[in-house]
Design an enzyme around this catalytic site. Structure first.
Site, PDB file in Angstrom:
ATOM      1  N   LYS A  70       0.836  -1.196   0.000  1.00  0.00           N
ATOM      2  CA  LYS A  70       0.000   0.000   0.000  1.00  0.00           C
ATOM      3  C   LYS A  70       0.867   1.241   0.000  1.00  0.00           C
ATOM      4  CE  LYS A  70      -1.529   2.708   3.113  1.00  0.00           C
ATOM      5  NZ  LYS A  70      -2.073   3.378   4.317  1.00  0.00           N
TER       6      LYS A  70
ATOM      7  N   ASP B  92      -3.923   3.992  -2.110  1.00  0.00           N
ATOM      8  CA  ASP B  92      -4.902   4.421  -1.112  1.00  0.00           C
ATOM      9  C   ASP B  92      -4.910   5.946  -1.009  1.00  0.00           C
ATOM     10  OD1 ASP B  92      -6.804   4.245   0.891  1.00  0.00           O
ATOM     11  OD2 ASP B  92      -5.329   3.959   2.477  1.00  0.00           O
TER      12      ASP B  92
ATOM     13  N   LYS C 186      -7.931   7.715  -1.323  1.00  0.00           N
ATOM     14  CA  LYS C 186      -9.232   8.095  -0.772  1.00  0.00           C
ATOM     15  C   LYS C 186      -9.807   9.317  -1.486  1.00  0.00           C
ATOM     16  CE  LYS C 186      -8.250   6.216   3.853  1.00  0.00           C
ATOM     17  NZ  LYS C 186      -6.814   5.901   3.709  1.00  0.00           N
TER      18      LYS C 186
ATOM     19  N   ASP D  78     -14.372  14.099  -4.028  1.00  0.00           N
ATOM     20  CA  ASP D  78     -14.564  15.412  -4.632  1.00  0.00           C
ATOM     21  C   ASP D  78     -15.801  15.335  -5.506  1.00  0.00           C
ATOM     22  OD1 ASP D  78     -14.042  18.063  -5.756  1.00  0.00           O
ATOM     23  OD2 ASP D  78     -11.957  17.765  -5.156  1.00  0.00           O
TER      24      ASP D  78
ATOM     25  N   THR E  21     -11.142   3.979  10.296  1.00  0.00           N
ATOM     26  CA  THR E  21     -10.911   3.210  11.518  1.00  0.00           C
ATOM     27  C   THR E  21     -10.443   4.081  12.681  1.00  0.00           C
ATOM     28  OG1 THR E  21      -8.689   2.637  10.744  1.00  0.00           O
ATOM     29  CG2 THR E  21     -10.441   1.048  10.318  1.00  0.00           C
TER      30      THR E  21
ATOM     31  N   ARG F 239       2.480  -0.211  10.702  1.00  0.00           N
ATOM     32  CA  ARG F 239       3.473  -0.008  11.751  1.00  0.00           C
ATOM     33  C   ARG F 239       3.879  -1.271  12.505  1.00  0.00           C
ATOM     34  NH1 ARG F 239       0.336   5.162  14.060  1.00  0.00           N
ATOM     35  NH2 ARG F 239      -1.334   4.021  13.011  1.00  0.00           N
TER      36      ARG F 239
END
Length: 238
Positions: free
Chosen positions: A38, A64, A66, A69, A126, A217
């Protein structure tokens, strides 16, 4: 209620950094265990689209960004992304039916038929819990909002949804097996939650019905990213 079905849940490693060399190092370290990588806003804004293409290399790319608009702008942006040939790309379901449908048309028109990415609609981030969602003016609880946006996105042409692990079963019950469910906010047992509010372990997300999990992470900050990615892949296949 939808019947449980055996499913293969695969790992996406989030290369969340501004540093191309570091991103490539993580990509290579986790290549044996991850089905995709990603790259998102942090890297793309820092380095640009050519660097995204170079860092992804031959690995399937979950792009990714997102997008959110007006419909014409989102459609035009997707056309500009076609040269990257991502395997998956994201829009916000909250952009509405017309925006989602415009994104669908742009993918169908901008990509060769065998190279069209999965169009994934983000439901509720999330990092948001009920309190944070209510602060934005949404009076529904998180679960209801996720299902509402999921129904909308799928009916408007999305291939799948990005949701928290806690909404996987709700979406499977509401929408069945058709949506590809990509699930961030995954934390192996013992990992810090960080800024994620709605989390599960890899095995829990698999059992709930995720197609893909996204882990950043806990892998990239581990002392041995390759070993951590391998452990997560083994947990998914157990």
């Amino acid at each position: 209620m939808s019947a449980a079905r055996p499913r293969s849940t695969r790992l996406i490693v989030a290369l969340d950094t501004k540093d191309p060399a570091q991103a490539v190092a993580w990509r290579e370290a986790t290549a044996a265990s991850a089905g995709a990588v990603k790259l998102g806003l942090e890297f793309t804004y820092a380095q640009g689209l050519d660097a995204v293409r170079d860092v992804a290399g031959t690995r399937p790319l979950f792009l990714d960004l997102k997008l959110h608009d007006i419909p014409n702008t989102v459609a035009s942006a997707i056309g500009s992304l076609a040269r990257l040939r991502p395997a998956m790309l994201t829009i916000h379901a909250a952009g509405g039916r017309a925006m989602i449908a415009a994104a669908r048309r742009a993918i169908d028109e901008s990509f060769p038929s065998g190279e069209r990415p999965l169009l994934l609609a983000v439901t509720v981030l999330t990092s948001l819990d009920a309190t944070a969602l209510h602060e934005t003016g949404v009076e529904s609880d998180v679960a209801d909002q996720v299902v509402r946006l999921g129904r909308l996105a799928m009916s408007a042409g999305a291939d799948g949804l990005v949701c928290s692990s806690h909404e996987i079963r709700l979406l499977r019950d509401a929408l069945g097996d058709d949506p590809v469910l990509v699930v961030p906010g995954i934390r192996p047992a013992g990992s810090a939650a960080g800024d994620q509010k709605r989390i599960m372990t890899p095995a829990q997300a698999r059992d709930a019905g995720a197609d893909w999990i996204v882990v950043g992470r806990p892998i990239t900050r581990a002392a041995d990213p390759a070993a951590q990615a391998a452990a997560i892949a083994a947990e998914l296949s157990a």
